[in-house]
Design an enzyme around this catalytic site. Structure first.
Site, PDB file in Angstrom:
ATOM      1  N   HIS A 184      66.912 -36.482  20.424  1.00 36.29           N
ATOM      2  CA  HIS A 184      68.193 -35.668  20.802  1.00 36.29           C
ATOM      3  C   HIS A 184      70.101 -35.687  20.810  1.00 36.29           C
ATOM      4  CE1 HIS A 184      64.999 -33.199  22.937  1.00 36.29           C
ATOM      5  NE2 HIS A 184      64.861 -33.663  23.950  1.00 36.29           N
ATOM      6  N   HIS A 236      67.564 -26.093  25.743  1.00 35.95           N
ATOM      7  CA  HIS A 236      66.699 -27.528  26.736  1.00 35.95           C
ATOM      8  C   HIS A 236      66.541 -27.033  28.002  1.00 35.95           C
ATOM      9  CE1 HIS A 236      64.090 -30.520  27.677  1.00 35.95           C
ATOM     10  NE2 HIS A 236      64.479 -31.555  26.033  1.00 35.95           N
ATOM     11  N   ASP A 294      53.262 -32.338  24.349  1.00 39.72           N
ATOM     12  CA  ASP A 294      54.507 -32.078  23.940  1.00 39.72           C
ATOM     13  C   ASP A 294      54.706 -32.031  22.552  1.00 39.72           C
ATOM     14  OD1 ASP A 294      57.245 -33.686  24.224  1.00 39.72           O
ATOM     15  OD2 ASP A 294      57.357 -35.025  24.941  1.00 39.72           O
ATOM     16  N   GLU A 342      61.374 -25.423  23.408  1.00 36.84           N
ATOM     17  CA  GLU A 342      62.410 -25.693  22.317  1.00 36.84           C
ATOM     18  C   GLU A 342      62.560 -25.022  21.062  1.00 36.84           C
ATOM     19  OE1 GLU A 342      62.856 -29.830  23.134  1.00 36.84           O
ATOM     20  OE2 GLU A 342      61.950 -29.174  24.958  1.00 36.84           O
TER      21      GLU A 342
END
Ligand code: BGC
Length: 373
Positions: free
Chosen positions: A134, A208, A273, A338
């Protein structure tokens, strides 16, 4: 829950603040600016409250471009906050897992914090074990953005601007970024990203937000999820892609028809994830996902120009943070969708390129649209 009284009080507050409102034709749309606090360096940060004609409210700070609240009606007209976050700047400054923020320059992971471009190796922070995550130590989520309220016939919004200098967090080139949030009367939070650069660099911007369509009354496992994807990006144990894009139909990864998030959770070690590859062949805006929460009747649809979406089920929330309304954030208190390019694209020649070159325009649009049924 925020009742109508609070909303009316809130409208009544506008003259005490620097506010921009559209009261012509009885429109309730407005933008209110207030002080959200001061950073350790003494920089003042603002909080902007946007409201549409249906009473939907988005609160956005220019610290990290964070959406701190999203107040959305349920099937009975009750308004709840459907996003995770805090009601004060200090809690964000103290550290959090990217609640509601703009992520850049590169959302998601880059293996071992390295990539090569035009024969030069660039080194980035390894802030997620051995990998880069990120955008690094001080990514776009921790920057103070210039903010300007905007409005058009469809809604009210906030235009955020930031210039990331050459070699900031190890990335080459001066990157000029504008992110515009619009709250429309169609109950959409529409996010438009634009960027330009003076040297080639990987750019993968995302937002996010963590959602809980019960407003935090329950965890997310009974939300019904549908994701418009037949394939996902296979990753290793450090969540770096192996290069394989795998069919998911019939597996525990399959959300091509609605399934509760929890329905096959025991088969997904650690929780979801994963990067889902959206069924689309162009960069036109298309359906990414649809989520339905039966007790509130809330529906959220996600549309994007991006090729993939990271579906993350809050697996690393561990109860150590308490957010708005005294809600303790535990595993599966919220989920993220996202929209972005694939992880580690700078090191994966087979993935769509994320390199932004001088003279090109980066552009992305994602819409989170709320309704009830
Ligand atoms: C990642 C997760 C990470 C989370 C918070 C998500 O985008 O996929 O692995 O824990 O962000 O940092």
């Amino acid at each position: 829950m925020v009742g109508l009284g609070v909303v009316l009080d809130f409208i009544g507050c506008k003259s005490q603040n620097e506010s921009k409102n559209k009261t012509q034709n009885e429109s309730k749309m407005e933008i209110i600016k207030e002080n959200f606090g001061t950073t350790a360096e003494g920089v003042t940060v603002d909080l902007y409250t946007l409201m549409n004609n249906n009473g939907m409210i988005a609160k956005i700070t220019n610290y990290g471009g964070i959406v701190t609240s999203l107040l959305v009606p349920d099937k009975n007209g009750n308004i709840d906050d459907v996003t995770l976050g805090f009601d004060n700047l200090q809690a964000y400054l103290d550290g959090h897992p990217y609640f509601g923020c703009i992520v850049g320059r590169y959302g998601n992971r880059i293996a071992k914090g390295k990539f090569e471009l035009d024969g030069v190796e660039y080194k980035l922070a390894t802030n997620n074990d051995e990998n880069h995550l990120h955008g690094g130590e001080i990514g776009f989520d921790k920057k103070i953005w210039d903010a300007e309220p905007v409005e058009n016939e469809k809604g009210v919004g906030l235009k955020l601007h930031y210039v990331s200098e050459d070699m900031e967090e190890g990335y080459p080139g001066n990157l000029d970024v504008t992110v515009t949030y619009m709250l429309t009367d169609e109950n959409e939070l529409k996010i438009n990203y634009e960027a330009a650069i003076n040297k080639p660099c990987p750019v993968n911007l995302t937002w996010h937000g963590y959602f809980n369509l019960t407003g935090g009354k329950e965890n997310i496992l009974n939300h019904e999820m549908e994701i418009n994807a037949d394939k996902y990006v296979v990753v290793d144990e450090t969540l770096i892609p192996t290069g394989e894009l795998r069919d998911l139909i019939g597996s525990e990864m399959d959300f091509t028809s609605p399934k509760t998030i929890g329905s096959r959770f025991d088969k997904v070690p650690g929780g979801y994830d994963h990067t889902y590859i959206i069924n689309k062949s162009s960069s036109e805006i298309d359906l990414v996902a649809r989520v339905y929460e039966p007790t509130s009747g809330r529906v959220m649809e996600v549309y994007s120009t991006e090729p993939s979406v990271q579906f993350y089920t809050g697996n690393f929330l561990d109860g150590s943070l308490t957010g708005k309304n005294e809600i303790v954030y535990k595993k599966q208190s919220g989920f993220c969708l996202e929209t972005q390019h694939f992880p580690d694209s700078p090191n994966q020649p087979g993935f769509p390129s994320t390199i932004l070159k001088p003279g090109e325009k980066y552009s992305q649009t994602t819409i989170y649209k709320f309704s009830t049924k």
